[in-house]
Design an enzyme around this catalytic site. Sequence first.
Site, PDB file in Angstrom:
ATOM      1  N   THR A 117       0.872  -1.174   0.000  1.00 35.13           N
ATOM      2  CA  THR A 117       0.000   0.000   0.000  1.00 35.13           C
ATOM      3  C   THR A 117       0.909   1.223   0.000  1.00 35.13           C
ATOM      4  O   THR A 117       1.778   1.333  -0.846  1.00 35.13           O
ATOM      5  CB  THR A 117      -0.972  -0.029   1.193  1.00 35.13           C
ATOM      6  N   HIS A 118       0.763   2.161   0.936  1.00 34.82           N
ATOM      7  CA  HIS A 118       1.565   3.386   0.911  1.00 34.82           C
ATOM      8  C   HIS A 118       3.051   3.108   1.056  1.00 34.82           C
ATOM      9  O   HIS A 118       3.852   3.410   0.171  1.00 34.82           O
ATOM     10  CB  HIS A 118       1.110   4.335   2.030  1.00 34.82           C
TER      11      HIS A 118
ATOM     12  N   CYS B 140      -7.371   6.977   2.533  1.00 39.78           N
ATOM     13  CA  CYS B 140      -7.831   8.272   3.026  1.00 39.78           C
ATOM     14  C   CYS B 140      -8.828   8.923   2.074  1.00 39.78           C
ATOM     15  O   CYS B 140      -9.456   9.928   2.415  1.00 39.78           O
ATOM     16  CB  CYS B 140      -6.646   9.205   3.266  1.00 39.78           C
TER      17      CYS B 140
ATOM     18  N   VAL C 179       1.561 -14.188   2.889  1.00 42.02           N
ATOM     19  CA  VAL C 179       2.725 -14.746   3.570  1.00 42.02           C
ATOM     20  C   VAL C 179       2.268 -15.295   4.917  1.00 42.02           C
ATOM     21  O   VAL C 179       1.620 -14.594   5.705  1.00 42.02           O
ATOM     22  CB  VAL C 179       3.830 -13.685   3.746  1.00 42.02           C
TER      23      VAL C 179
ATOM     24  N   THR D 106       5.939  -4.283   5.050  1.00 45.16           N
ATOM     25  CA  THR D 106       5.018  -3.143   5.009  1.00 45.16           C
ATOM     26  C   THR D 106       3.598  -3.697   5.010  1.00 45.16           C
ATOM     27  O   THR D 106       2.813  -3.474   4.078  1.00 45.16           O
ATOM     28  CB  THR D 106       5.278  -2.270   3.758  1.00 45.16           C
TER      29      THR D 106
ATOM     30  N   THR E  82      14.857  -2.983  11.464  1.00 42.18           N
ATOM     31  CA  THR E  82      14.359  -3.552  12.711  1.00 42.18           C
ATOM     32  C   THR E  82      15.536  -4.040  13.546  1.00 42.18           C
ATOM     33  O   THR E  82      16.693  -3.915  13.142  1.00 42.18           O
ATOM     34  CB  THR E  82      13.403  -4.721  12.423  1.00 42.18           C
TER      35      THR E  82
ATOM     36  N   GLY F  91       5.592   2.140   7.622  1.00 42.06           N
ATOM     37  CA  GLY F  91       4.149   2.323   7.500  1.00 42.06           C
ATOM     38  C   GLY F  91       3.370   1.965   8.741  1.00 42.06           C
ATOM     39  O   GLY F  91       3.887   1.994   9.866  1.00 42.06           O
TER      40      GLY F  91
ATOM     41  N   THR G 120       1.259   9.811   5.361  1.00 43.51           N
ATOM     42  CA  THR G 120       2.466  10.626   5.203  1.00 43.51           C
ATOM     43  C   THR G 120       3.673   9.960   5.865  1.00 43.51           C
ATOM     44  O   THR G 120       4.776   9.944   5.302  1.00 43.51           O
ATOM     45  CB  THR G 120       2.251  12.015   5.810  1.00 43.51           C
TER      46      THR G 120
ATOM     47  N   GLY H 191      -4.734  16.857   8.664  1.00 44.60           N
ATOM     48  CA  GLY H 191      -5.747  17.869   8.373  1.00 44.60           C
ATOM     49  C   GLY H 191      -7.055  17.230   7.946  1.00 44.60           C
ATOM     50  O   GLY H 191      -7.098  16.063   7.538  1.00 44.60           O
TER      51      GLY H 191
ATOM     52  N   PHE I 255       4.753  39.879   4.061  1.00 39.40           N
ATOM     53  CA  PHE I 255       3.468  40.561   4.219  1.00 39.40           C
ATOM     54  C   PHE I 255       2.967  41.004   2.847  1.00 39.40           C
ATOM     55  O   PHE I 255       3.689  41.631   2.067  1.00 39.40           O
ATOM     56  CB  PHE I 255       3.596  41.775   5.133  1.00 39.40           C
TER      57      PHE I 255
END
Length: 452
Positions: A9-10, A42, A79, A110, A270, A279, A299, A327, A423
């Site tokens: 996945t990610h 997501c 697996v 992962t 590890t 992940g 992320t 967010g 500014f």
Amino acid sequence: MKIAVIGCTHAGTAAIVNAAKLYPEAQITVYERNDNISFLSCGIALYVGGMVKDPAGLFYSSPEQLKELGVETRMLHEVTEIDTLGKTLTARNLKTGEMLQDSYDKLIVTTGSWPIVPKFEGGDLDNILLSKNFNHSNTIIEKSKQASSIVVVGAGYIGVELVEAFQLNGKQVTLIDAEERILSKYLDADYTDKIEASLQHHGIKLALGEKVTRFEGATGKVSKVITDKGEYEADLVILCIGFRPNTELLKGQVDMLKNGAIIVDNYMQTSCPDVYAAGDSCAVYYNPTRQHAYIPLATNAVRMGTLIARNLIKPTVSYMGTQGTSGIKIYEDNIAATGLTELAAQEAGLDIDSVLIHEHYRPEFMPTHEEVMLKVVFEKTSRRIVGAQLMSKANLTQSINTLSVCIQNQMTMEELAFVDFFFQPHYNKPWNFLNTAGLAALPEVPSLELTR
């Protein structure tokens, strides 16, 4: 070099694509138990709500694309065993039942996470669904077409996004959570009170501080959710209670947190040589507390997966840790957070203070000048910033990324007060609202009487 990857996945996709490009001579084999890879979970609420029409956009790779990179992808292969000492793995072909063995020089784990599903009475009734992968999302969409009353259990990001999507599709929606507030892991009450009011304004029923005890139904389908304080009609129930890491394969072979999240070093290795992980199956180094924590975010996953590829041969690029920055958009409100909430900081044993400002994000002479509500949490003694939360009708969420960098670099409130921001009246004020938060936390100066 033989590289075996379990899960795609990610984190898995990031590790595989980068490894294939960095080591074109390597033999890379991927084992994925699902019939698709790289699904952006997501985006489920956007897909369910109809904002995303074509689900193809929710995938950012495919077995065909990986094949072009020279990667062998074994879909529908689970697996079942890893021997880290012998550097071998055993997998089952879920189509044929055939078992196979493979060896590796480097193993990348992962395996992600899976929804927490308590054993509720009546939990086996039809129309009680999970929300995690592509197949789940398709089932939710199909089942919701016939449903009029939908109950979502769990008021984290996924649960809140789903109730909004269902309500916008004309459903009667109830949101249940055992906590007294929604989104309590991400936001303090200053924010959740406003979001709860918005949800209720849109007709969503909130059942907070209530624990589900059982489900009831007739003809094999759920019809009612029973809690310790009430009962709610439901044609469809979505469980969004939380996630646990999928790490049984490595249990007893690598160091883990109590919840089973794999602990990795700064180079994603590890405690077992040549075994790397990234992940949702992993713990991350959480900079606000300076400890390992379980924070499953896309992320974090893509960063960690990319780092695995960079560090497979030798330690090259070090992980910087995370702030758990996130967010969400709920109706017209744009919300983002990074690091610790005020409550979480206190629970972590930090001696903290906070500032909460309400400020127009740009000059009042401009045609529009929406208010932003910003809270910054910091340590009292060191003045180190450890968290922040933001909410506005205007999309100012990128400012939370700025505060994430501040936490990453251990900046203080005094530094935030006087850091250089541009500014321009279209975008902000001479004092950016981030500066204003820092200014509000400046310590007192000696009085004139003390100098006489």
